[in-house]
Design an enzyme around this catalytic site. Sequence first.
Site, mmCIF file in Angstrom:
data_model
loop_
_atom_site.group_PDB
_atom_site.id
_atom_site.type_symbol
_atom_site.label_atom_id
_atom_site.label_comp_id
_atom_site.label_asym_id
_atom_site.label_seq_id
_atom_site.Cartn_x
_atom_site.Cartn_y
_atom_site.Cartn_z
ATOM 1 N N GLY D 198 32.246 42.715 14.339
ATOM 2 C CA GLY D 198 31.981 41.505 15.106
ATOM 3 C C GLY D 198 33.072 40.469 15.007
ATOM 4 N N ASP D 223 28.262 50.874 21.681
ATOM 5 C CA ASP D 223 27.915 50.036 20.547
ATOM 6 C C ASP D 223 29.177 49.358 20.036
ATOM 7 O OD1 ASP D 223 25.113 50.642 20.350
ATOM 8 O OD2 ASP D 223 25.760 52.665 19.814
ATOM 9 N N LEU D 224 29.146 48.063 20.017
ATOM 10 C CA LEU D 224 30.315 47.266 19.639
ATOM 11 C C LEU D 224 30.884 47.728 18.309
ATOM 12 C CD1 LEU D 224 32.078 44.754 20.142
ATOM 13 C CD2 LEU D 224 30.358 43.445 18.888
ATOM 14 N N ASP D 225 32.164 48.005 18.284
ATOM 15 C CA ASP D 225 32.875 48.380 17.047
ATOM 16 C C ASP D 225 32.311 49.639 16.406
ATOM 17 O OD1 ASP D 225 34.257 46.055 17.539
ATOM 18 O OD2 ASP D 225 33.183 44.885 16.042
ATOM 19 N N GLU D 226 31.668 50.493 17.199
ATOM 20 C CA GLU D 226 31.015 51.661 16.618
ATOM 21 C C GLU D 226 31.581 52.986 17.115
ATOM 22 O OE1 GLU D 226 28.900 51.977 14.251
ATOM 23 O OE2 GLU D 226 28.152 49.945 13.978
#
EC number: 3.5.1.10
Lengths: 280, 280, 280, 280
Positions: D198, D223-226
């Site tokens: 994040g 999925d953010l940063d995933e």
Amino acid sequence: MQDSRKHILLMDGPDNKGLIYHVTGILFRHNLNIIHNDEYVSPSGQFFMRTEFEGDFDNDALLAELKTTLPDPGITFRLNPKRKKNIVVLVTKEHHCLGELLIRYAFDELDATILAVVSNYNSLQPLVSKFGIPFHYVSHEGKTREEHEEAILRTLSIYEPEYLVLAKYMRVLTPNFVNQFPNRIINIHHSFLPAFIGANPYRQAYERGVKIIGATAHFVNNDLDEGPIIAQDVTEVNHRHTASDMATEGKDVEKIVLSQALKLVFNDRVFISGNRAIVL
Amino acid sequence: MQDSRKHILLMDGPDNKGLIYHVTGILFRHNLNIIHNDEYVSPSGQFFMRTEFEGDFDNDALLAELKTTLPDPGITFRLNPKRKKNIVVLVTKEHHCLGELLIRYAFDELDATILAVVSNYNSLQPLVSKFGIPFHYVSHEGKTREEHEEAILRTLSIYEPEYLVLAKYMRVLTPNFVNQFPNRIINIHHSFLPAFIGANPYRQAYERGVKIIGATAHFVNNDLDEGPIIAQDVTEVNHRHTASDMATEGKDVEKIVLSQALKLVFNDRVFISGNRAIVL
Amino acid sequence: MQDSRKHILLMDGPDNKGLIYHVTGILFRHNLNIIHNDEYVSPSGQFFMRTEFEGDFDNDALLAELKTTLPDPGITFRLNPKRKKNIVVLVTKEHHCLGELLIRYAFDELDATILAVVSNYNSLQPLVSKFGIPFHYVSHEGKTREEHEEAILRTLSIYEPEYLVLAKYMRVLTPNFVNQFPNRIINIHHSFLPAFIGANPYRQAYERGVKIIGATAHFVNNDLDEGPIIAQDVTEVNHRHTASDMATEGKDVEKIVLSQALKLVFNDRVFISGNRAIVL
Amino acid sequence: MQDSRKHILLMDGPDNKGLIYHVTGILFRHNLNIIHNDEYVSPSGQFFMRTEFEGDFDNDALLAELKTTLPDPGITFRLNPKRKKNIVVLVTKEHHCLGELLIRYAFDELDATILAVVSNYNSLQPLVSKFGIPFHYVSHEGKTREEHEEAILRTLSIYEPEYLVLAKYMRVLTPNFVNQFPNRIINIHHSFLPAFIGANPYRQAYERGVKIIGATAHFVNNDLDEGPIIAQDVTEVNHRHTASDMATEGKDVEKIVLSQALKLVFNDRVFISGNRAIVL
């Protein structure tokens, strides 16, 4: 980094009781605020101190008081305002270190002003000209080493740089040249010194079958690849890397190590003690 | 690691079209399952392949079929069951590498059986005896180098080790000794070779003012500190590290690098090609 | 490291002009020789200083003079002789960190005296007994968490350790237990915190597909895996590493990081500031 | 890297005996020379193979023969000529990653053609224009997220890039956008994921007091940063680094990690398996 109220006091000399006390006392009485203070005493008893402080003061008066309080003639004081250094960059044909410096300079991250770039080839002129910096092509063709260095010195005399940065400048400098810039020439060598001194270090590294390669930023003195080391870093390789692959990987290390070393030097954080660099 | 159904085939020779195809075809027809396969072709055209496979087969028949299918006399095949190696460890006075090996051995993490420890001093006997391993004190005092090596060889002859591990054994071995264990002696050198060959590398490192120190595990050949490098690692130091501090920091690197190198050798992952180690 | 003439002065409090000057002045007037001095001012204006000095002096008189000269009640002074710390090591079943500490202790490299080892399993008793150190098997079977901790506390009360070292002790401690050893419990966590908090970090790392794994030594406070970080290190992995392979590689990092962190703590080099560890 | 006779065959599917044998046999019979071959079998039994080979052949005929010989519908074959990829770079305000890509591109070291740079600010236009590459300023001001992405998509439709490179593009992309470029968007995240997911990771790192910071290049999924991690690297920090200092140090890591990841992707060396990247 420019800030007229911030200064850096560099002191070195024989160790003695009370050195920190006396210097910090003088700064205290001048109502100056210490931001960072760092000291080092070498095994042979040499004391080094870097004091970054803030405030208004009379430069000459402060230096005079320091020398009166600590009259040992072996002690050296240098008092520098915190400001950018003026530099000239020397290159040959490789672009990666130069490119790194130009991008940093373009975004005010270099802690220095690049006055000019000098090269014994003209192939990097298009890159330099993108950034609006003077480029001087001083070919070595048909010149003796001395004649070539004379030509470079004439060019440098236009700019009077405080530091010369050899950003993959691939010619050996003569003692005569080096002596005109004592402790003011910084070179990036493409090996983890003292391994692979001299020419073709990646070829040497391949043939020796090393598992790690590196780069070394150092001051230039009269012994090739032997000046005080400022910064080093390494990266892993394996048997699959050819000498050429190692060179490619190594370039990323070289340019970052050079940048880190310059940051240390331009921020007055490096003392030279014999053949060692003390980084405070 | 012992598993009677797992084997490792090591092959090397001049590169040629179809090598992988022919070898994997033979294994396929013998109904053997490849677990790992790794190949490398050197710039000079030498082919190396390590094939780890599983299944039941006739050892001689498989080797015969390989040689019939690929009759080039320049090709070498070695077929090893996956099993622990038998080793003898040689030490002098320093304990850190030996301690590392003993703890790993005590918990079955070494991929080898330590048959004995041999030393030219008796100071490490108490440590070794804690682990119930024979310790042989073979002093060099009052002996010529040849006499001392003869005494060591007599001790080694009891154990017939596959590998000798020099875990900080601080005496130079003669060609006569080395030649009796071709590519079977592994040494840990306390520098990032080829930097600081020879004695007192940490002292040399301090005097040169390096910012990174390292360790090198390598096979021993007749040129001191010149054999094929198996593994290397480094750690950062700065001007505050004395030579003695560097030695202390370096020990942690030495013992881990030696352990890593031994794991590679004992798992039949290392080919030797001239002065380079190919790790597959 | 024991030396009755060497002491360490630790000072922290709100930053102010003249702090270094006043403290070094008092040491100067007591004819004490500063060996190392290191300071740090946090962004929020907290001043930290560690002064290692040598000489003969009256402990109470020196502390009294410091407090009289710098009467700010927010300032804390601690004056420690340079000496080994007394510790108890807690373990569960894994041997690698314990083995590392035992070998270092056996050769006087730990800067601490291991008074005893306490475990909730008895499997590491044979290892500990090799080194002649008391081993206490305090099983958690059939006990509530509180009853188990009470049993451990009774054992610890025999030894009155200055520090508890959790060398892969795999049970979560209650706040009640932790509060009895404020800033005196050091844990090694098998991940690069704050990544992979909690159980099975190598399994988590495998599933996330990370390319680097690590270990973290930290003080234990009431939030699991959340105390001030003292030291961290990492090693590279790739897709070929199973979770189990990562655990094997990680163990080498864990034991070295724990040792490094202990060296810092036992040499009085670590200040705690909120959730951050200041290492001077 | 362009070479019309060099191709890369990527194969993945359920593991089975004889896969290497069958594929290398087909290449052998077509008289093709394998330059590099690398395989991997995941713990769950998925087989991955990357074969780089050289020679003249009929593309369709070769693929047809592969599919006839290995008819398992779970097996995927991709046959790519070795050539540069076409990319568009998205940025916000930070220049360090973009500068790195531009310099590499200018000297033909990127293994890709930068068709254009798109930004939601215009501050990097002067840098991009130095290199003669189209710059599209697509402001997000006064637009909904969907409208802004629509505008970007219209710009991208001019260029039809094979990959999008987010070189510090600081806006979260919607699933609708991401789904239009499956496994074709590469991001550089300024932390050692999964630590500090994040916003403001360096601020988070400072507050947690970590001793190492890092950067992560990964594919973007919903999925953010995933998304699958391609490459990571780290650098050491200490308590003296403010969040801003960490950001400065971290930039050097970010740009090198991004470049390394792009090199792997553009050379067809990366398979995606669930949330993990297999790099062969």
